[in-house]
Write a protein that holds these residues in place. Structure first.
Motif, PDB file in Angstrom:
ATOM      1  N   LYS A 129      -6.286 -13.870  14.759  1.00 49.49           N
ATOM      2  CA  LYS A 129      -7.713 -14.163  14.738  1.00 49.49           C
ATOM      3  C   LYS A 129      -8.249 -14.300  13.324  1.00 49.49           C
ATOM      4  O   LYS A 129      -9.349 -14.813  13.121  1.00 49.49           O
ATOM      5  CB  LYS A 129      -8.487 -13.064  15.469  1.00 49.49           C
ATOM      6  N   SER A 130      -7.484 -13.793  12.349  1.00 51.26           N
ATOM      7  CA  SER A 130      -7.939 -13.819  10.963  1.00 51.26           C
ATOM      8  C   SER A 130      -6.893 -14.466  10.075  1.00 51.26           C
ATOM      9  O   SER A 130      -5.699 -14.169  10.170  1.00 51.26           O
ATOM     10  CB  SER A 130      -8.212 -12.393  10.467  1.00 51.26           C
ATOM     11  N   ILE A 131      -7.339 -15.345   9.181  1.00 51.03           N
ATOM     12  CA  ILE A 131      -6.418 -16.020   8.279  1.00 51.03           C
ATOM     13  C   ILE A 131      -5.870 -15.065   7.217  1.00 51.03           C
ATOM     14  O   ILE A 131      -4.877 -15.338   6.556  1.00 51.03           O
ATOM     15  CB  ILE A 131      -7.108 -17.235   7.621  1.00 51.03           C
ATOM     16  N   THR A 132      -6.523 -13.891   7.070  1.00 50.16           N
ATOM     17  CA  THR A 132      -6.077 -12.909   6.072  1.00 50.16           C
ATOM     18  C   THR A 132      -5.093 -11.903   6.650  1.00 50.16           C
ATOM     19  O   THR A 132      -4.681 -10.976   5.953  1.00 50.16           O
ATOM     20  CB  THR A 132      -7.288 -12.166   5.495  1.00 50.16           C
ATOM     21  N   ASN A 144      -3.591 -19.779  -2.166  1.00 49.96           N
ATOM     22  CA  ASN A 144      -4.922 -19.613  -1.591  1.00 49.96           C
ATOM     23  C   ASN A 144      -4.866 -19.997  -0.117  1.00 49.96           C
ATOM     24  O   ASN A 144      -4.548 -21.141   0.210  1.00 49.96           O
ATOM     25  CB  ASN A 144      -5.926 -20.499  -2.339  1.00 49.96           C
ATOM     26  N   ARG A 145      -5.176 -19.061   0.758  1.00 55.88           N
ATOM     27  CA  ARG A 145      -5.090 -19.320   2.203  1.00 55.88           C
ATOM     28  C   ARG A 145      -6.259 -20.215   2.633  1.00 55.88           C
ATOM     29  O   ARG A 145      -7.417 -19.790   2.651  1.00 55.88           O
ATOM     30  CB  ARG A 145      -5.132 -18.007   2.988  1.00 55.88           C
ATOM     31  N   GLN A 146      -5.962 -21.416   2.997  1.00 56.03           N
ATOM     32  CA  GLN A 146      -6.964 -22.352   3.479  1.00 56.03           C
ATOM     33  C   GLN A 146      -6.340 -23.265   4.527  1.00 56.03           C
ATOM     34  O   GLN A 146      -5.121 -23.408   4.595  1.00 56.03           O
ATOM     35  CB  GLN A 146      -7.529 -23.169   2.327  1.00 56.03           C
ATOM     36  N   LEU A 147      -7.188 -23.859   5.335  1.00 54.62           N
ATOM     37  CA  LEU A 147      -6.724 -24.711   6.425  1.00 54.62           C
ATOM     38  C   LEU A 147      -6.194 -26.045   5.899  1.00 54.62           C
ATOM     39  O   LEU A 147      -6.693 -26.585   4.903  1.00 54.62           O
ATOM     40  CB  LEU A 147      -7.847 -24.972   7.418  1.00 54.62           C
ATOM     41  N   PHE A 188       1.788 -24.412   6.555  1.00 53.27           N
ATOM     42  CA  PHE A 188       0.342 -24.648   6.438  1.00 53.27           C
ATOM     43  C   PHE A 188      -0.390 -23.891   7.538  1.00 53.27           C
ATOM     44  O   PHE A 188       0.211 -23.441   8.516  1.00 53.27           O
ATOM     45  CB  PHE A 188       0.022 -26.151   6.508  1.00 53.27           C
ATOM     46  N   PHE A 189      -1.702 -23.747   7.367  1.00 54.95           N
ATOM     47  CA  PHE A 189      -2.554 -23.115   8.365  1.00 54.95           C
ATOM     48  C   PHE A 189      -3.347 -24.175   9.127  1.00 54.95           C
ATOM     49  O   PHE A 189      -3.826 -25.164   8.543  1.00 54.95           O
ATOM     50  CB  PHE A 189      -3.547 -22.151   7.702  1.00 54.95           C
ATOM     51  N   THR A 190      -3.481 -23.955  10.421  1.00 57.03           N
ATOM     52  CA  THR A 190      -4.359 -24.780  11.244  1.00 57.03           C
ATOM     53  C   THR A 190      -5.167 -23.853  12.144  1.00 57.03           C
ATOM     54  O   THR A 190      -4.843 -22.671  12.296  1.00 57.03           O
ATOM     55  CB  THR A 190      -3.557 -25.813  12.066  1.00 57.03           C
ATOM     56  N   PHE A 191      -6.238 -24.363  12.729  1.00 61.53           N
ATOM     57  CA  PHE A 191      -7.158 -23.553  13.542  1.00 61.53           C
ATOM     58  C   PHE A 191      -7.224 -24.188  14.923  1.00 61.53           C
ATOM     59  O   PHE A 191      -7.839 -25.229  15.095  1.00 61.53           O
ATOM     60  CB  PHE A 191      -8.537 -23.535  12.880  1.00 61.53           C
ATOM     61  N   LYS A 192      -6.531 -23.574  15.883  1.00 61.17           N
ATOM     62  CA  LYS A 192      -6.342 -24.227  17.174  1.00 61.17           C
ATOM     63  C   LYS A 192      -6.377 -23.231  18.323  1.00 61.17           C
ATOM     64  O   LYS A 192      -6.127 -22.039  18.155  1.00 61.17           O
ATOM     65  CB  LYS A 192      -4.967 -24.923  17.236  1.00 61.17           C
ATOM     66  N   TYR A 193      -6.629 -23.785  19.515  1.00 62.63           N
ATOM     67  CA  TYR A 193      -6.217 -23.134  20.754  1.00 62.63           C
ATOM     68  C   TYR A 193      -4.743 -23.468  20.967  1.00 62.63           C
ATOM     69  O   TYR A 193      -4.290 -24.552  20.595  1.00 62.63           O
ATOM     70  CB  TYR A 193      -7.007 -23.654  21.946  1.00 62.63           C
ATOM     71  N   LEU A 199      -7.418 -19.694  17.357  1.00 61.57           N
ATOM     72  CA  LEU A 199      -6.744 -18.796  16.431  1.00 61.57           C
ATOM     73  C   LEU A 199      -6.344 -19.538  15.162  1.00 61.57           C
ATOM     74  O   LEU A 199      -6.252 -20.763  15.145  1.00 61.57           O
ATOM     75  CB  LEU A 199      -5.486 -18.218  17.084  1.00 61.57           C
ATOM     76  N   TYR A 200      -6.086 -18.766  14.120  1.00 63.15           N
ATOM     77  CA  TYR A 200      -5.440 -19.306  12.933  1.00 63.15           C
ATOM     78  C   TYR A 200      -3.940 -19.285  13.172  1.00 63.15           C
ATOM     79  O   TYR A 200      -3.369 -18.265  13.541  1.00 63.15           O
ATOM     80  CB  TYR A 200      -5.791 -18.488  11.692  1.00 63.15           C
ATOM     81  N   TRP A 201      -3.323 -20.446  12.970  1.00 67.00           N
ATOM     82  CA  TRP A 201      -1.889 -20.561  13.182  1.00 67.00           C
ATOM     83  C   TRP A 201      -1.219 -20.914  11.864  1.00 67.00           C
ATOM     84  O   TRP A 201      -1.673 -21.800  11.139  1.00 67.00           O
ATOM     85  CB  TRP A 201      -1.583 -21.672  14.194  1.00 67.00           C
ATOM     86  N   GLN A 202      -0.122 -20.226  11.558  1.00 63.98           N
ATOM     87  CA  GLN A 202       0.703 -20.632  10.436  1.00 63.98           C
ATOM     88  C   GLN A 202       1.900 -21.385  10.998  1.00 63.98           C
ATOM     89  O   GLN A 202       2.690 -20.848  11.768  1.00 63.98           O
ATOM     90  CB  GLN A 202       1.179 -19.451   9.586  1.00 63.98           C
ATOM     91  N   ILE A 203       1.995 -22.638  10.627  1.00 64.76           N
ATOM     92  CA  ILE A 203       3.082 -23.500  11.083  1.00 64.76           C
ATOM     93  C   ILE A 203       4.151 -23.553   9.994  1.00 64.76           C
ATOM     94  O   ILE A 203       3.849 -23.793   8.824  1.00 64.76           O
ATOM     95  CB  ILE A 203       2.578 -24.931  11.367  1.00 64.76           C
TER      96      ILE A 203
END
Length: 536
Positions: free
Chosen positions: A235-238, A249-252, A272-277, A293-297
């Motif tokens: 739920k959190s990118i951190t 730097n954590r960013q989408l 990378f990070f993405t913000f998805k269901y 959620l924040y996803w790390q791919i």
């Protein structure tokens, strides 16, 4: 007597347009009986019916002909009390569509976008938390060695470029999509994929590199089909569960490199990070609140430098030669010439009598064919598909190698635009102008689609099998929407499908355009139709 018959004919046309199903009234039947002996209509009667349907009011009562002349609808050679040809009728209809704002807005798009198979699979538009549309190109690491088309693989990605997806945007916000099979000229991609890559490297040596656009990272497919491997979610990118170097730097939607030995890493490589269901909120099992959620791919399966190999099979696995991860290659492939134009002008080449149509009418005829208001006619009998000299199996079952297609002649397809327009054709034509559900585009086939949504959750698969649809094969070659339209511009294959499909049982599985047999084909549950002219 002539005026009475003209009035009856106009009334018949109007009744046919207003009441597609004959009503149980004596007047309708009497009118139809009276006009059955008349197999053509005059230009005046045709124009009157059109303008009435378009709700165009004449300046003088019932003087629709004068109004049509003022609107510039009538060619100089067309006379009010004479029959008209199919070409002349097409000209009048096309002019009317351009003259009446409501018709123009419904038939002429304000924007047309042509998507490559990569652009479509990795579509970044819409709500970026759930924007899946469909998939033609794989994006995940290998799971099954016997399913190479489901791997991140240059061979199958390039093979898909015989296909494009066209979106047409209209003034009222409607978007119409057609999936167009229109092969690249001079290449049989199932065997020649490496020749295309070789040409790209020769012509663009400075562009053989890894280039994954940030926009492409917004696509829904990245969180699908991983079996929870190569991804992390929170739920959190951190969240400390993510594998991120301290200097990042954590960013989408921004690539960074993850060392192999970093905690929680799935192996060294890009991430990378993405913000998805991951799936629709009502289907969530891990997070009941149904929020994205924040996803790390992780992309540890990307390989580099293999384009230097003298073994062309190695080129399949190098990121520099995959159009998913090389945007210059994606754009270059889309510029290669195809067998036909992608717009209405394709009918110049599909119909062998196009050049014999008077130039004044050529565009109108082709435009209406593209809209499905008129149809060309194919002078082909079913017996031709039994000709083993023309049609061969695409697979050599002795060597188990693909046969290269050899059929180059075009089928005899004609507009026959010089024929006099019959009454029945006029009724049908006018109905299609105002009712899009009656239209049929000659080279398009529409099928019922599976029930998959823009989260990439395949309800149809779940219903059929009872299994959770979380593999690549439950997403790849599937598309959202209740129906899907394929334009097949391999004309012999199109005609064969038109002949053969009605003889097959209705499929409980979705009809798909797939590459899982190492070539492009329309797959049904009980038959496979290769999409290369002269193959079976």
């Amino acid at each position: 007597m002539r005026k009475i018959l003209s009035f009856i004919l106009i009334l018949s046309l109007l009744l046919t347009f207003a009441f597609p199903v004959a009503q149980a009234g004596s007047l309708t039947q009497a009118v139809k009986t009276a006009v059955n002996k008349i197999d053509y209509i005059t230009a005046g009667e045709f124009v009157t019916s059109l303008l009435l349907g378009a709700k165009v009011n004449p300046d003088k009562p019932l003087d629709y002909w004068t109004k049509a002349v003022q609107m510039g609808l009538i060619p100089g050679e067309v006379k009010k009390d004479k029959p008209l040809t199919r070409a002349q009728a097409s000209y009048i209809v096309w002019k009317l569509i351009n003259s009446v704002p409501e018709l123009r807005d419904k038939n002429i798009p304000v924007k047309t976008v042509i998507l490559s198979p990569v652009d479509y699979t990795f579509w970044s538009g819409g709500d970026v938390t759930h924007n899946f549309r469909g998939a033609y190109v794989a994006w995940t690491p290998p799971e099954w060695d016997n399913r190479p088309w489901e791997h991140f693989n240059s061979k199958y990605a390039v093979m898909a470029y015989d296909l494009v997806v066209i979106d047409k945007y209209y003034k009222d916000g409607t978007v119409k999509t057609v999936h167009v099979w229109n092969r690249l000229k001079d290449y049989f991609l199932p065997l020649d994929w490496w020749k295309v890559l070789q040409r790209f490297m020769r012509e663009n040596p400075d562009k053989v590199k890894f280039d994954l656009p940030a926009e492409r990272l917004k696509a829904q497919v990245w969180v699908l089909g991983h079996h929870w491997a190569n991804v992390l979610a929170s739920k959190s990118i951190t969240d400390n569960k993510f594998a991120v170097p301290l200097n990042v730097n954590r960013q989408l939607y921004s690539l960074f490199y993850v060392p192999k030995d970093l905690p929680h890493s799935w192996g060294g490589g890009y991430s990378f990070f993405t913000f998805k269901y991951h799936m629709p909120p009502q289907m969530h099992t891990d997070y009941r609140d149904g929020k994205p959620l924040y996803w790390q791919i992780f992309l540890p399966y990307l390989e580099f430098g293999k384009y230097k190999s003298t073994n062309i099979d190695d080129w399949q696995w190098t990121a520099e030669l995959n159009p998913v991860t090389n945007e210059a290659l994606n754009r270059w492939l889309m510029k290669l010439p195809r067998k036909f134009p992608l717009d209405w002008t394709r009918f110049k080449y599909i119909c062998r009598d196009y050049d014999s149509i008077p130039k004044l009418y050529q565009e109108a005829v082709a435009r209406l064919a593209d809209l499905g208001i008129i149809q060309p006619e194919a002078n082909v009998t079913p017996d031709v598909f039994k000709d083993k000299k023309k049609f061969k199996t695409i697979m050599n079952y002795v060597t188990w190698q693909l046969n290269r297609p050899t059929l180059t002649e075009m089928p005899d397809i004609r507009f026959n635009a010089g024929r006099v327009l019959t009454r029945a054709e006029a009724v049908d034509m006018i109905a299609r102008v105002f009712d899009e559900s009656k239209r049929v585009v000659f080279d398009e086939l529409t099928f019922a689609n599976d029930n998959i949504d823009d989260y990439g959750y395949n309800y149809g698969f779940k219903k059929r099998t009872g299994s959770e649809p979380n593999d690549v094969f439950t997403v790849l070659y599937y598309h959202v929407g209740k129906t899907i339209t394929y334009r097949i511009d391999e004309l012999w294959q199109l005609l064969y499908m038109k002949y053969d499909l009605p003889q097959r049982k209705v499929s409980r599985y979705p009809t798909q355009l797939s590459f899982e047999r190492d070539y492009g084909a329309i797959f049904t549950s009980n038959w496979i139709y290769p999409l290369y002219d002269g193959t079976l």
